[in-house]
Design an enzyme around this catalytic site. Structure first.
Site, PDB file in Angstrom:
ATOM      1  N   SER A  21      -4.925  -5.734  34.622  1.00  0.00           N
ATOM      2  CA  SER A  21      -6.927  -5.428  34.419  1.00  0.00           C
ATOM      3  C   SER A  21      -7.357  -7.353  34.030  1.00  0.00           C
ATOM      4  O   SER A  21      -8.829  -6.956  34.071  1.00  0.00           O
ATOM      5  CB  SER A  21      -6.543  -5.112  33.042  1.00  0.00           C
ATOM      6  OG  SER A  21      -6.375  -5.560  31.935  1.00  0.00           O
ATOM      7  N   HIS A  79      -3.957  -5.532  -0.169  1.00  0.00           N
ATOM      8  CA  HIS A  79      -3.027  -5.041   1.679  1.00  0.00           C
ATOM      9  C   HIS A  79      -3.176  -7.288   2.021  1.00  0.00           C
ATOM     10  O   HIS A  79      -4.137  -7.676   2.263  1.00  0.00           O
ATOM     11  CB  HIS A  79      -3.865  -5.042   2.859  1.00  0.00           C
ATOM     12  CG  HIS A  79      -4.132  -3.850   3.221  1.00  0.00           C
ATOM     13  ND1 HIS A  79      -2.908  -2.729   3.392  1.00  0.00           N
ATOM     14  CD2 HIS A  79      -4.976  -2.399   2.368  1.00  0.00           C
ATOM     15  CE1 HIS A  79      -2.769  -1.587   3.588  1.00  0.00           C
ATOM     16  NE2 HIS A  79      -4.004  -1.911   2.568  1.00  0.00           N
ATOM     17  N   CYS A 127       0.815  -1.372   0.051  1.00  0.00           N
ATOM     18  CA  CYS A 127      -0.232  -0.209  -0.059  1.00  0.00           C
ATOM     19  C   CYS A 127       0.792   0.891   0.230  1.00  0.00           C
ATOM     20  O   CYS A 127       1.337   1.198  -1.221  1.00  0.00           O
ATOM     21  CB  CYS A 127      -1.429  -0.096   1.255  1.00  0.00           C
ATOM     22  SG  CYS A 127      -2.048   1.071   0.990  1.00  0.00           S
ATOM     23  N   SER A 169      -2.274  -8.250  29.558  1.00  0.00           N
ATOM     24  CA  SER A 169      -1.539  -7.665  31.208  1.00  0.00           C
ATOM     25  C   SER A 169      -1.104  -9.614  31.787  1.00  0.00           C
ATOM     26  O   SER A 169      -0.554  -9.579  33.121  1.00  0.00           O
ATOM     27  CB  SER A 169      -1.917  -6.629  32.220  1.00  0.00           C
ATOM     28  OG  SER A 169      -3.359  -7.384  32.644  1.00  0.00           O
ATOM     29  N   SER A 170      -2.251 -10.326  32.008  1.00  0.00           N
ATOM     30  CA  SER A 170      -2.004 -11.324  32.762  1.00  0.00           C
ATOM     31  C   SER A 170      -0.844 -12.498  32.471  1.00  0.00           C
ATOM     32  O   SER A 170      -0.293 -12.465  33.035  1.00  0.00           O
ATOM     33  CB  SER A 170      -3.318 -12.062  31.767  1.00  0.00           C
ATOM     34  OG  SER A 170      -4.868 -11.598  32.840  1.00  0.00           O
ATOM     35  N   GLU A 176      -1.671  -8.723   4.113  1.00  0.00           N
ATOM     36  CA  GLU A 176      -1.617  -9.201   5.903  1.00  0.00           C
ATOM     37  C   GLU A 176      -3.381  -9.886   6.180  1.00  0.00           C
ATOM     38  O   GLU A 176      -3.214 -10.254   7.205  1.00  0.00           O
ATOM     39  CB  GLU A 176      -0.899  -8.244   5.902  1.00  0.00           C
ATOM     40  CG  GLU A 176      -1.403  -6.840   5.962  1.00  0.00           C
ATOM     41  CD  GLU A 176      -1.522  -5.929   5.300  1.00  0.00           C
ATOM     42  OE1 GLU A 176      -1.827  -6.105   4.000  1.00  0.00           O
ATOM     43  OE2 GLU A 176      -1.288  -5.232   5.569  1.00  0.00           O
ATOM     44  N   GLY A 203      -7.107  -8.923  32.039  1.00  0.00           N
ATOM     45  CA  GLY A 203      -7.210  -9.203  30.336  1.00  0.00           C
ATOM     46  C   GLY A 203      -6.381 -10.183  30.116  1.00  0.00           C
ATOM     47  O   GLY A 203      -5.523  -9.781  31.244  1.00  0.00           O
ATOM     48  N   VAL A 204      -6.161 -10.803  28.480  1.00  0.00           N
ATOM     49  CA  VAL A 204      -5.059 -11.875  27.942  1.00  0.00           C
ATOM     50  C   VAL A 204      -3.915 -11.192  28.380  1.00  0.00           C
ATOM     51  O   VAL A 204      -2.552 -11.341  28.767  1.00  0.00           O
ATOM     52  CB  VAL A 204      -4.946 -12.176  26.981  1.00  0.00           C
ATOM     53  CG1 VAL A 204      -3.905 -13.357  26.513  1.00  0.00           C
ATOM     54  CG2 VAL A 204      -6.571 -12.817  26.789  1.00  0.00           C
TER      55      VAL A 204
END
Ligand code: XMP
Length: 492
Positions: A222, A168, A81, A227-228, A170, A224-225
């Site tokens: 948090s 694109h 692009c 920060s976990s 990807e 969430g994945v």
């Protein structure tokens, strides 16, 4: 180990490019275009370079450009692009606003014989998103693909191994995008497919054990994945020298705060401080209806609460944060345009930048939990946020998620949104005037683009009747049938 440099010019899909390369078992590193010199590139031993997309016009005065010497290092280049236009520009071609206007969405592309398009049908669907186009090819290049509106949808200089694609490869909407990238990696660059995700966790643990030796580390968890993963990796690396602060802003889903606390404290033995800051957040949000302002207040409040906790802990040497790349990209770090300010980016002084999901480290329920936005239900209560509205949404959302959970094939994300719209209903013999709840379910690979999920009618029916019967104050349920783009996954 062979590696590829993804040179970042600020596109929305840059992380995806790196992900696709890694999925082909070749390591990819993303670097902002201005943070690496041609000499450094030459010394780093890259097998290939990918120029990403970006929101600029190459002919604008302030357009991001890398040094032209990057093209003379003898390292193959694939421009995507904006990267395609930049490649043409640097080689002496001309770029101008597309004559036929912008081209956007799924588009039929006709390819010609080229190493980039080996094993790809002559006609296929690609994903286009551009307003400029290559008008005149640079010397040494020839056109290898075209669409109805775009004469140079791909170009090649096989001698110098320089390639450009206007579309694109990807994104999953490009039917043979993965093959285009693989052709570049293996047929053009000659990469070996020997990189494995599994090694990453052990390498990171060893690295942080060494780097953080004797240091006290603070992490904003948090649940969430992202920060976990950061918490578990760091806990394995440095044990009790890690302290996690979990700011419960009162915008979590039903039962979520307790789940996070139980998992990390009991299951992983992490040193965890839970701060109950609901009142503070709801106060700060009183009367605020603008979505960006709400996000900012939640993001800033989070940092303030976190900072005041940190102060009480005395000397902290390192602040850690786990964040996924799409958040960084969509928040407009580097040169990308801001779509939404994601609350987990910025503010905290030092990010440690774990960017991959390392599954075996975490229990299934945690990893396979659907993503939950940093600002929580704050972006799902439209208009002013109040405790009462949050309660309504929490109940409706729990019912909807439970109903969908029964399906064998689940969407990637599904949740409820409480709108500001109220409508008349009838219950028993009485008139009701309750809120409208939206059910949202999306199927996606990467959350950068997403399709609305065709949920079975029975599931919708069950959710609707349970919500309207069990949640007093909600009298209408609607289902969102918009994909991303043009919509986003969340409503705010
Ligand atoms: P959008 O609405 O941008 O959502 O299409 C894409 C994905 O990102 C999640 N999301 C966020 N995650 N902090 C996060 O950690 C945020 O501020 C945020 N906003 C959206 C959203 O739930 C979806 O999975």
């Amino acid at each position: 180990m062979d590696k590829i440099l993804v040179l970042d010019f600020g596109g929305q899909y840059n992380q995806l490019i790196a992900r696709r390369v890694r999925a082909a078992h070749v390591f990819a590193e993303i670097k902002p275009y201005h943070k690496i010199t041609p000499e450094e590139i030459a010394l780093s031993g890259y097998r290939g370079i990918i120029f990403t997309g970006g929101p600029h016009s190459v002919y604008a005065l302030d357009a991001p450009k890398c040094e032209k010497e990057v093209l003379s290092l003898g390292i193959p280049v694939l421009g995507i692009c904006y990267g395609h236009q930049l490649l043409a520009f640097l080689c002496g071609g001309t770029i101008a606003p597309a004559e036929e206007g912008s081209e956007y969405g799924k588009t039929e592309v006709k390819t010609q014989k080229s190493v980039l398009f080996e094993d790809i049908p002559e006609k296929s669907i690609c994903w286009m998103s551009h307003t400029d186009a290559v008008q005149q090819l640079p010397t040494g290049f020839h056109t290898v693909a075209a669409t109805e509106k775009c004469a140079v949808a791909a170009m090649a200089d096989d001698e110098r191994k320089l390639y450009g694609v206007q579309f694109h490869p990807e994104v999953t909407h490009t039917a043979y995008g993965e093959s285009v990238l693989r052709n570049f990696l293996f047929r053009v660059c000659g990469c070996k497919a020997d990189w494995q995700m599994q090694n990453v966790a052990q390498e990171l643990i060893a690295r942080y054990r060494k780097e953080l030796c004797g240091k006290k580390v603070l992490l904003a968890l948090s649940g969430g994945v992202d920060s976990s993963v950061a918490a578990v990796l760091l806990q394995k690396a440095i044990g009790d020298a890690l302290i996690c602060v979990f700011v419960d802003h009162g915008l979590l889903r039903k039962g979520e705060g307790d789940f996070v606390e139980r998992t990390f404290r009991d299951q992983f033995g992490v040193r965890l401080i839970r701060v109950n800051a609901e009142a503070r957040f709801l106060n700060a949000l009183r009367g605020v209806t603008d979505p960006e302002q709400k996000r900012k207040i939640i993001g800033e409040g989070f940092i303030r609460v976190f900072e005041s906790e940190a102060k009480q802990l005395g000397q902290i040497d390192v602040l850690a944060q786990g964040t996924i790349y799409p958040d960084v990209i969509e928040s407009g770090k580097g040169d990308s345009a801001v779509i939404k300010s994601h609350h987990n980016v910025g503010g905290l002084p030092e990010r440690m930048g774990f960017s991959e999901i390392v599954e075996p480290l975490l229990p299934r329920e945690l990893v396979w939990r659907q993503p939950f936005p940093g600002p929580g239900l704050g972006v799902r209560v439209l208009g002013e946020i109040t405790k009462e509205k949050l309660e309504l949404l929490r109940e409706a959302d729990a019912i909807f998620r439970k109903t969908v959970d029964a399906l064998a094939q689940k969407p990637n994300q599904y949740f409820a949104v409480l709108t500001e719209s109220r409508s008349v209903g009838v219950m028993g013999d009485a008139r009701t005037y309750g809120y409208t709840v939206v059910l949202r379910a999306v199927t996606t690979d990467d959350f950068m683009t997403a399709e609305w999920t065709r949920l079975p009618y029975e599931v919708l029916e069950k959710a609707s009747s349970r919500i309207t019967n069990e949640v007093r104050g909600i009298s209408r349920v609607v289902f969102d049938i918009t994909s991303k783009p043009p919509a986003t996954v969340e409503w705010e």
